[in-house]
Design a protein around this motif. Structure first.
Motif, PDB file in Angstrom:
ATOM      1  N   LYS A 142       0.828  -1.198   0.000  1.00  0.00           N
ATOM      2  CA  LYS A 142       0.000   0.000   0.000  1.00  0.00           C
ATOM      3  C   LYS A 142       0.873   1.262   0.000  1.00  0.00           C
ATOM      4  N   GLY A 143       1.930   1.246   0.774  1.00  0.00           N
ATOM      5  CA  GLY A 143       2.848   2.381   0.791  1.00  0.00           C
ATOM      6  C   GLY A 143       3.469   2.600  -0.570  1.00  0.00           C
ATOM      7  N   TYR A 144       3.866   1.521  -1.230  1.00  0.00           N
ATOM      8  CA  TYR A 144       4.446   1.622  -2.573  1.00  0.00           C
ATOM      9  C   TYR A 144       3.411   2.186  -3.549  1.00  0.00           C
ATOM     10  N   ASN A 145       2.180   1.694  -3.445  1.00  0.00           N
ATOM     11  CA  ASN A 145       1.120   2.176  -4.337  1.00  0.00           C
ATOM     12  C   ASN A 145       0.918   3.681  -4.193  1.00  0.00           C
ATOM     13  N   TRP A 146       0.826   4.140  -2.955  1.00  0.00           N
ATOM     14  CA  TRP A 146       0.631   5.564  -2.711  1.00  0.00           C
ATOM     15  C   TRP A 146       1.792   6.382  -3.289  1.00  0.00           C
ATOM     16  N   MET A 147       3.014   5.910  -3.071  1.00  0.00           N
ATOM     17  CA  MET A 147       4.196   6.643  -3.527  1.00  0.00           C
ATOM     18  C   MET A 147       4.219   6.759  -5.050  1.00  0.00           C
ATOM     19  N   MET A 148       3.958   5.644  -5.742  1.00  0.00           N
ATOM     20  CA  MET A 148       4.052   5.651  -7.202  1.00  0.00           C
ATOM     21  C   MET A 148       2.853   6.344  -7.844  1.00  0.00           C
ATOM     22  N   ILE A 149       1.660   6.146  -7.289  1.00  0.00           N
ATOM     23  CA  ILE A 149       0.475   6.769  -7.884  1.00  0.00           C
ATOM     24  C   ILE A 149       0.518   8.288  -7.718  1.00  0.00           C
ATOM     25  N   THR A 150       1.080   8.744  -6.600  1.00  0.00           N
ATOM     26  CA  THR A 150       1.250  10.187  -6.395  1.00  0.00           C
ATOM     27  C   THR A 150       2.105  10.788  -7.502  1.00  0.00           C
ATOM     28  N   ARG A 151       3.133  10.055  -7.922  1.00  0.00           N
ATOM     29  CA  ARG A 151       4.006  10.537  -8.996  1.00  0.00           C
ATOM     30  C   ARG A 151       3.300  10.542 -10.346  1.00  0.00           C
ATOM     31  N   MET A 152       2.264   9.692 -10.485  1.00  0.00           N
ATOM     32  CA  MET A 152       1.553   9.598 -11.769  1.00  0.00           C
ATOM     33  C   MET A 152       0.267  10.418 -11.783  1.00  0.00           C
ATOM     34  N   THR A 153       0.068  11.246 -10.782  1.00  0.00           N
ATOM     35  CA  THR A 153      -1.163  12.032 -10.681  1.00  0.00           C
ATOM     36  C   THR A 153      -1.424  12.818 -11.964  1.00  0.00           C
ATOM     37  N   GLY A 154      -2.633  12.678 -12.479  1.00  0.00           N
ATOM     38  CA  GLY A 154      -3.012  13.414 -13.679  1.00  0.00           C
ATOM     39  C   GLY A 154      -2.725  12.687 -14.973  1.00  0.00           C
ATOM     40  N   ARG A 155      -2.078  11.543 -14.904  1.00  0.00           N
ATOM     41  CA  ARG A 155      -1.743  10.793 -16.118  1.00  0.00           C
ATOM     42  C   ARG A 155      -2.697   9.619 -16.294  1.00  0.00           C
ATOM     43  N   GLN A 156      -3.449   9.632 -17.363  1.00  0.00           N
ATOM     44  CA  GLN A 156      -4.338   8.521 -17.665  1.00  0.00           C
ATOM     45  C   GLN A 156      -3.603   7.437 -18.440  1.00  0.00           C
ATOM     46  N   LEU A 157      -4.182   6.257 -18.422  1.00  0.00           N
ATOM     47  CA  LEU A 157      -3.639   5.182 -19.245  1.00  0.00           C
ATOM     48  C   LEU A 157      -3.860   5.511 -20.717  1.00  0.00           C
ATOM     49  N   PRO A 158      -3.031   4.985 -21.595  1.00  0.00           N
ATOM     50  CA  PRO A 158      -3.252   5.196 -23.026  1.00  0.00           C
ATOM     51  C   PRO A 158      -4.630   4.676 -23.445  1.00  0.00           C
ATOM     52  N   ARG A 159      -5.150   5.227 -24.536  1.00  0.00           N
ATOM     53  CA  ARG A 159      -6.494   4.872 -24.998  1.00  0.00           C
ATOM     54  C   ARG A 159      -6.637   3.361 -25.201  1.00  0.00           C
ATOM     55  N   GLU A 160      -5.622   2.727 -25.788  1.00  0.00           N
ATOM     56  CA  GLU A 160      -5.693   1.281 -26.047  1.00  0.00           C
ATOM     57  C   GLU A 160      -5.826   0.490 -24.761  1.00  0.00           C
ATOM     58  N   SER A 161      -5.124   0.908 -23.733  1.00  0.00           N
ATOM     59  CA  SER A 161      -5.193   0.216 -22.451  1.00  0.00           C
ATOM     60  C   SER A 161      -6.541   0.428 -21.790  1.00  0.00           C
ATOM     61  N   ARG A 162      -7.084   1.632 -21.922  1.00  0.00           N
ATOM     62  CA  ARG A 162      -8.384   1.934 -21.319  1.00  0.00           C
ATOM     63  C   ARG A 162      -9.512   1.144 -21.977  1.00  0.00           C
ATOM     64  N   SER A 163      -9.371   0.876 -23.255  1.00  0.00           N
ATOM     65  CA  SER A 163     -10.422   0.164 -23.987  1.00  0.00           C
ATOM     66  C   SER A 163     -10.299  -1.354 -23.840  1.00  0.00           C
ATOM     67  N   PHE A 164      -9.192  -1.807 -23.292  1.00  0.00           N
ATOM     68  CA  PHE A 164      -8.930  -3.247 -23.176  1.00  0.00           C
ATOM     69  C   PHE A 164     -10.045  -3.968 -22.434  1.00  0.00           C
ATOM     70  N   VAL A 165     -10.512  -3.380 -21.348  1.00  0.00           N
ATOM     71  CA  VAL A 165     -11.499  -4.042 -20.504  1.00  0.00           C
ATOM     72  C   VAL A 165     -12.923  -3.886 -21.053  1.00  0.00           C
ATOM     73  N   MET A 166     -13.112  -3.002 -22.026  1.00  0.00           N
ATOM     74  CA  MET A 166     -14.460  -2.701 -22.509  1.00  0.00           C
ATOM     75  C   MET A 166     -14.893  -3.582 -23.681  1.00  0.00           C
ATOM     76  N   ASN A 167     -14.018  -4.444 -24.173  1.00  0.00           N
ATOM     77  CA  ASN A 167     -14.392  -5.330 -25.277  1.00  0.00           C
ATOM     78  C   ASN A 167     -15.519  -6.263 -24.840  1.00  0.00           C
ATOM     79  N   LYS A 168     -16.390  -6.611 -25.782  1.00  0.00           N
ATOM     80  CA  LYS A 168     -17.566  -7.415 -25.446  1.00  0.00           C
ATOM     81  C   LYS A 168     -17.725  -8.614 -26.376  1.00  0.00           C
ATOM     82  N   ILE A 169     -18.393  -9.618 -25.850  1.00  0.00           N
ATOM     83  CA  ILE A 169     -18.807 -10.770 -26.649  1.00  0.00           C
ATOM     84  C   ILE A 169     -20.320 -10.645 -26.781  1.00  0.00           C
ATOM     85  N   GLY A 170     -20.771 -10.203 -27.944  1.00  0.00           N
ATOM     86  CA  GLY A 170     -22.175  -9.830 -28.083  1.00  0.00           C
ATOM     87  C   GLY A 170     -22.402  -8.533 -27.336  1.00  0.00           C
ATOM     88  N   ASN A 171     -23.312  -8.548 -26.377  1.00  0.00           N
ATOM     89  CA  ASN A 171     -23.555  -7.367 -25.545  1.00  0.00           C
ATOM     90  C   ASN A 171     -23.002  -7.523 -24.136  1.00  0.00           C
TER      91      ASN A 171
END
Length: 325
Positions: A142-171
């Motif tokens: 948890k400490g590591y997560n807080w430290m690294m995420i603080t450094r990445m504040t304001g940075r979103q994942l690339p579009r391809e990575s964000r869409s990875f979880v949204m793929n569907k089989i049918g609906n």
């Protein structure tokens, strides 16, 4: 039960002790579904149901290893921080090293697996309390997560990575389809496979398993590694959904895992548990949360209600265990 794992036959009394609980969780979930469908006109809306089941499917991967461990009488209190760890590493790999989502998730799982392996080795080698060791891992990660995420504040994942979880089989989201397939396969393995059946024997009587040649420590180490890897996988998927690493991902997930597993028939004392019923436990919790939100129940009150449910589930577990002893 197959006798191949232990080299002996179980008598009738012992078979009763390996009764993995009833299907109360099915009835509770059905009652809740019927109540909400009758009282909230939008509850059965496809998007609402899909949203509930999708949330369940993401957390389901964290409860797989957790269920294996609770069957063996162990607890992994680091699942929440490892869940967030998946998103942290994914942010680092995708944003800093320009990796695509698939390889980034796989590499994160490998790193998490090493951490889980070390945890399992320390617990089994030195006979340490799994809850205390994994709380230590939880705090460190948890400490590591807080430290690294603080450094990445304001940075979103690339579009391809964000869409990875949204793929569907049918609906239907591919994550939901994967959850259902994995839950059924693991349920069959828990009931039919010699390796998976060993978990019940370990949870029932650790000392006896050694006498019958079951390498209990090896099984536990593997399951601690699996718990860490799959928690990280689920967290990476959730991070794709929220578009950026976030310290709130996986928050209080440990409590959710315990509640879902126990109301699904698992025992904190070991020897009982079911993958499908753990999944249904998660479904019950998320359906309940959805209903409470629809009724505009304050989030703090929701926490109180879930806490009461956990206490009642543990009391029921103690009574069942005492009756079967």
């Amino acid at each position: 039960m197959s006798t191949a794992a232990t080299g002996r036959k179980l008598n009738e009394q012992e078979k009763k002790k390996f009764d993995f609980g009833g299907w109360t969780i099915v009835y509770l979930t059905l009652i809740l579904f019927v109540f909400l469908s009758l009282t909230r006109s939008t509850f059965l809306n496809f998007n609402n149901i899909h949203s509930i089941v999708f949330d369940v499917s993401v957390d389901f991967f964290a409860i797989i290893g957790f269920t294996f461990l609770i069957i063996m009488g162990e607890l992994d209190m680091s699942v929440g921080s490892m869940f967030c760890f998946g998103g942290t590493l994914m942010g680092i790999f995708c944003n800093t090293y320009n990796m695509s989502a698939g390889p980034a998730i796989l590499l994160a799982m490998v790193i998490a697996g090493v951490i889980g392996f070390i945890s399992g080795y320390l617990i089994t080698k030195f006979r340490l309390n799994s809850m205390m060791v994994t709380i230590g891992v939880m705090l460190a990660v948890k400490g590591y997560n807080w430290m690294m995420i603080t450094r990445m504040t304001g940075r979103q994942l690339p579009r391809e990575s964000r869409s990875f979880v949204m793929n569907k089989i049918g609906n239907i989201s591919w994550v939901i389809v994967l959850m259902l397939a994995v839950a059924v396969i693991l349920e069959i393995l828990l009931n039919k496979s010699r390796f998976f059946k060993q978990m019940y024997y370990v949870g029932h009587n650790m000392e006896t398993t050694v006498l019958y040649g079951i390498r209990a420590n090896r099984v536990k180490i593997i399951c601690f590694a699996v718990s860490a890897m799959l928690s990280t996988f689920g967290g990476a998927l959730m991070t794709c959904r929220v578009k950026a690493p976030n310290v709130t991902v996986g928050s209080n997930l440990e409590v959710t895992m315990i509640t879902a597993a126990v109301i699904g028939g698992a025992s904190i004392f070991g020897g009982r548990g079911s993958m499908v019923r753990s999944m249904l436990g998660l479904l019950f919790i998320y359906t309940l949360r959805n209903g409470m939100t629809a009724y505009r129940i304050d989030s703090y009150v929701q926490q109180i209600i879930l806490g009461v449910i956990l206490i009642l589930a543990i009391i029921a577990d103690i009574r069942i265990t005492a009756r079967k002893a």
